[in-house]
Design a protein around this motif. Structure first.
Motif, PDB file in Angstrom:
ATOM      1  N   VAL A 183      -0.790  14.442 -14.415  1.00 20.69           N
ATOM      2  CA  VAL A 183      -1.523  14.304 -13.156  1.00 20.69           C
ATOM      3  C   VAL A 183      -2.855  13.609 -13.404  1.00 20.69           C
ATOM      4  O   VAL A 183      -3.229  12.667 -12.706  1.00 20.69           O
ATOM      5  N   LEU A 184      -3.568  14.059 -14.444  1.00 19.94           N
ATOM      6  CA  LEU A 184      -4.904  13.508 -14.700  1.00 19.94           C
ATOM      7  C   LEU A 184      -4.841  12.018 -15.014  1.00 19.94           C
ATOM      8  O   LEU A 184      -5.592  11.223 -14.465  1.00 19.94           O
ATOM      9  N   LEU A 228       3.509  12.602  -9.338  1.00 23.46           N
ATOM     10  CA  LEU A 228       3.318  14.039  -9.102  1.00 23.46           C
ATOM     11  C   LEU A 228       4.630  14.795  -9.283  1.00 23.46           C
ATOM     12  O   LEU A 228       4.641  15.887  -9.862  1.00 23.46           O
ATOM     13  N   LEU A 287      -4.586   1.427  -6.606  1.00 23.66           N
ATOM     14  CA  LEU A 287      -5.018   1.432  -5.200  1.00 23.66           C
ATOM     15  C   LEU A 287      -6.305   0.635  -5.025  1.00 23.66           C
ATOM     16  O   LEU A 287      -6.460  -0.114  -4.062  1.00 23.66           O
ATOM     17  N   PHE A 288      -7.224   0.813  -5.994  1.00 27.27           N
ATOM     18  CA  PHE A 288      -8.477   0.054  -5.946  1.00 27.27           C
ATOM     19  C   PHE A 288      -8.176  -1.442  -5.922  1.00 27.27           C
ATOM     20  O   PHE A 288      -8.706  -2.187  -5.104  1.00 27.27           O
ATOM     21  N   PHE A 291       0.744  21.873 -19.992  1.00 25.95           N
ATOM     22  CA  PHE A 291      -0.322  20.959 -20.438  1.00 25.95           C
ATOM     23  C   PHE A 291       0.079  19.514 -20.192  1.00 25.95           C
ATOM     24  O   PHE A 291      -0.717  18.717 -19.691  1.00 25.95           O
ATOM     25  N   ALA A 320      -0.259  18.746 -16.508  1.00 27.84           N
ATOM     26  CA  ALA A 320      -1.640  18.518 -16.072  1.00 27.84           C
ATOM     27  C   ALA A 320      -2.144  17.175 -16.584  1.00 27.84           C
ATOM     28  O   ALA A 320      -2.837  16.441 -15.871  1.00 27.84           O
ATOM     29  N   ALA A 321      -1.779  16.839 -17.832  1.00 27.51           N
ATOM     30  CA  ALA A 321      -2.217  15.552 -18.376  1.00 27.51           C
ATOM     31  C   ALA A 321      -1.589  14.409 -17.598  1.00 27.51           C
ATOM     32  O   ALA A 321      -2.235  13.390 -17.336  1.00 27.51           O
ATOM     33  N   VAL A 349       0.831  -1.201   0.000  1.00 25.72           N
ATOM     34  CA  VAL A 349       0.000   0.000   0.000  1.00 25.72           C
ATOM     35  C   VAL A 349       0.870   1.257   0.000  1.00 25.72           C
ATOM     36  O   VAL A 349       0.619   2.207  -0.742  1.00 25.72           O
ATOM     37  N   TYR A 350       1.955   1.212   0.830  1.00 30.89           N
ATOM     38  CA  TYR A 350       2.881   2.349   0.822  1.00 30.89           C
ATOM     39  C   TYR A 350       3.485   2.530  -0.565  1.00 30.89           C
ATOM     40  O   TYR A 350       3.636   3.654  -1.051  1.00 30.89           O
ATOM     41  N   PHE A 361       1.015   4.321  -2.796  1.00 33.27           N
ATOM     42  CA  PHE A 361       0.872   5.754  -2.524  1.00 33.27           C
ATOM     43  C   PHE A 361       2.127   6.507  -2.947  1.00 33.27           C
ATOM     44  O   PHE A 361       2.054   7.610  -3.488  1.00 33.27           O
ATOM     45  N   ASN A 381      -2.980   5.424 -10.935  1.00 34.07           N
ATOM     46  CA  ASN A 381      -2.653   5.166  -9.536  1.00 34.07           C
ATOM     47  C   ASN A 381      -3.901   4.828  -8.723  1.00 34.07           C
ATOM     48  O   ASN A 381      -3.875   3.946  -7.856  1.00 34.07           O
ATOM     49  N   VAL A 382      -5.015   5.508  -9.022  1.00 39.01           N
ATOM     50  CA  VAL A 382      -6.249   5.200  -8.299  1.00 39.01           C
ATOM     51  C   VAL A 382      -6.693   3.775  -8.597  1.00 39.01           C
ATOM     52  O   VAL A 382      -7.138   3.040  -7.706  1.00 39.01           O
ATOM     53  N   VAL A 397      -1.859  10.006 -12.050  1.00 39.60           N
ATOM     54  CA  VAL A 397      -2.289  10.040 -10.654  1.00 39.60           C
ATOM     55  C   VAL A 397      -3.781   9.733 -10.554  1.00 39.60           C
ATOM     56  O   VAL A 397      -4.209   8.892  -9.780  1.00 39.60           O
ATOM     57  N   GLY A 398      -4.578  10.453 -11.384  1.00 38.91           N
ATOM     58  CA  GLY A 398      -6.027  10.359 -11.253  1.00 38.91           C
ATOM     59  C   GLY A 398      -6.599   9.051 -11.743  1.00 38.91           C
ATOM     60  O   GLY A 398      -7.642   8.617 -11.261  1.00 38.91           O
TER      61      GLY A 398
END
Lengths: 376, 200
Positions: free
Chosen positions: B63-64, B44, B75-76, B57, B60-61, B33-34, B37, B71-72, B67-68
């Motif tokens: 990150v979106l 980032l 984690l799921f 740009f 931001a892409a 889990v660490y 994260f 990575n999510v 990360v968004g």
């Protein structure tokens, strides 16, 4: 940086000129300027939250035919301060079997992206922290960091309700981010720019008639629904559904850590309302263009006094529109029942997503067919 | 040195440090889990480096998407499996670690050599900054059209695959076991695949 020649107050330029008059170098003057708008916006965001909490209490009371807070200050305006102080003085508890590091980091990760997003909210032509070129896209990408903080706090609490709440919150914000981004994309397509200032400028032609809401009614509804879902407001507050999950990912939190979640959700609500007003309701624009008003009164638009009034009207209009939307959100919260999790995901994936795609396609077609109206 | 360049240097050092330390943490930490994260932190800081290169740009892409979404999703996947599960002991773990360390070290040396022998054009091309979105769009629809279209076909295929896997009842036989599917009773009769070994 964008070079616009449109009239308007430029506080940054005048501040730096004044400092350079005292013999400072331009770089040092800029360095002194930098923290000012950031602190100002931070204060504005927190005051916005206090107003919001008071409104929530008063409007919910009115909806339920109660009086609401009335002893703390006139009409209970100090009640939010009392709420905040109570949270500050509460004991900060980390559960024994929880993961201390992640437990502390989670709320921070939820709050920081929301505050960073205020970077792109314009209150006037030059009244924003930074007119970054990617503007609205920055907000979308920053808001995608939030689910990580939610998952983190849900996991670290070592509690099944927290974990389920965190997973739900992340699933919800992922599902609603896509129609949200598509609705924004339709607006961006019409204004040929991601910058929030350009998006507002494109709506200032004919006052209220040129606002995007008339050209993007479907996009407006999609954006508003998705924004409510992203803020986890009723009818979409599944992650903290009391009957099923106690308080979701917030269950184990108390004191300031809980306050961070609380602050984050309210700042996010105000931010969403501000962005709706920027994207669809003409931002700082007055329903009748101020240029017309000035010419009817035979005033030059560049005169300092007129510019001061224009700037103030801009700030008032932005805040007014945003708080009308906040009022709507609060009214929705206290009058609608919560949807079920399957209904929520069905609505997001099977209804909003196709509609948003069709909306985008139609906008593109209309832009090609009527470039004069839909931004050529 | 001006204030701007000092700030840039500090940001570069801080971002690189978090990037390298975070990446090491992703690989070396025993708690998965660490690692997940920290992976978000690594993504980032890569986005921060893009920002330093004036490519807002792309940042931001990054990150979106990373990360968004990526990575999510990781984690799921981690949080949906049982977290108290101890992995079975792998024979010859020390040797395996040594071998993989050697491979990584070799790759690292190769990259260092490439970085030192390549004649870099300094200073690099001018950053396009705000015009980046327009430039990326032009490239996507001209010389990078084929990769772009292929990527979209790939995404479509994976989407259809996911729908087929999720809606097994529309098929006449099960994709995984090959048994005939009873349309109406599928959810009631069959025990869910993931819960087979977990305690009730």
């Amino acid at each position: 940086m964008l070079t616009t020649t449109a009239p308007g107050l430029d506080l940054e330029a005048s501040f730096e000129q004044a400092l350079q008059g005292f013999g400072l170098s331009p770089a040092a003057a800029h360095l002194l300027w930098l923290p000012l708008p950031m602190v100002l916006v931070l204060v504005a965001a927190v005051v916005g939250v206090l107003v919001n909490v008071w409104l929530e209490r008063k409007i919910s009371a009115a909806v339920q035919q109660r009086i609401g807070p009335e002893y703390a200050g006139a009409l209970g305006v100090l009640q939010p301060m009392a709420d905040g102080l109570k949270l500050v003085f509460k004991e900060d508890i980390i559960p024994a079997r929880a993961d201390g590091l992640l437990f502390t980091l989670g709320p921070v990760l939820v709050l920081i992206p929301v505050i960073l997003s205020w970077l792109v909210v314009p209150f006037g032509q030059h009244l924003l922290i930074s007119n970054v070129g990617i503007g609205i896209f920055l907000w979308i990408s920053l808001s995608s960091i939030q689910p990580i903080g939610l998952l983190m706090s849900g996991y670290a609490s070592n509690n099944k309700y927290s974990l389920l709440g965190g997973l739900r919150a992340a699933a919800q914000s992922i599902s609603y981010e896509i129609p949200l981004a598509l609705a924004v994309l339709a607006v961006v397509m019409m204004s040929n720019s991601l910058s929030t200032v350009d998006i507002v400028n494109q709506q200032t032609g004919a006052g209220i008639l040129s606002w995007n809401i008339w050209r993007q009614p479907v996009g407006f509804v999609i954006f508003w629904i998705c924004a409510l879902a992203e803020c986890e407001r009723l009818p979409f507050d599944l992650p903290e559904a009391e009957e099923e999950l106690v308080a979701g990912y917030q269950t184990e939190y108390s004191g300031m850590k809980f306050a961070l979640f609380y602050l984050g959700s309210y700042i996010n609500l105000v931010l969403s309302a501000l962005l709706v007003s920027v994207l669809y309701l003409g931002g700082w624009g007055f329903p009748i263009p101020v240029e017309w008003l000035a010419s009817w009164l035979h005033q030059p638009i560049d005169a300092p006094l007129v510019q001061l009034i224009t700037g103030s009207v801009g700030i008032v209009m932005t805040v007014l529109k945003a708080y009308l939307l906040v009022f709507l959100a609060i009214l929705l919260r206290w009058t609608t029942p919560r949807v079920r999790i399957d209904q929520l995901l069905d609505l997001g994936w099977k209804f909003l997503l196709p509609i948003a795609l069709v909306n985008l396609l139609i906008t593109a077609a209309l832009k090609l067919a009527f470039p004069a109206v839909f931004g050529g | 040195m001006t204030i701007a360049s000092i700030t840039q240097l500090i940001c570069f050092v801080a971002l690189s440090a978090t990037l390298v330390l975070g990446a090491l943490g992703v690989v070396l930490l025993p708690n998965i889990v660490y690692s997940a994260f920290l992976l978000g932190g690594v993504f980032l800081s890569v986005a921060g480096l893009y920002l330093l290169l004036n490519a807002s740009f792309v940042a931001a892409a990054q990150v979106l998407v990373y990360v968004g979404a990526v990575n999510v999703l990781i984690l799921f996947a981690i949080m949906l499996v049982n977290k108290k599960e101890n992995l079975a002991a792998i024979p010859g773990l020390g040797l395996r670690r040594l071998l993989s360390g050697a491979v990584c070290g070799g790759l690292f040396l190769l990259l260092i050599r490439v970085a030192f022998t390549t004649p870099w054009a300094l200073p690099g091309p001018e950053a396009v900054g705000e015009e980046a979105t327009i430039r990326i769009g032009e490239h996507l629809f001209s010389d990078y059209l084929l990769p772009f279209e292929l990527a979209s076909v790939l995404l479509l295929m994976s989407m259809i695959g996911a729908i087929v896997l999720a809606r097994r009842d529309v098929l006449s036989s099960d994709v995984i076991t090959g048994e005939a599917v009873d349309q109406g009773l599928i959810e009631k009769e069959r025990t869910p695949l993931l819960l087979e070994n977990s305690p009730r």
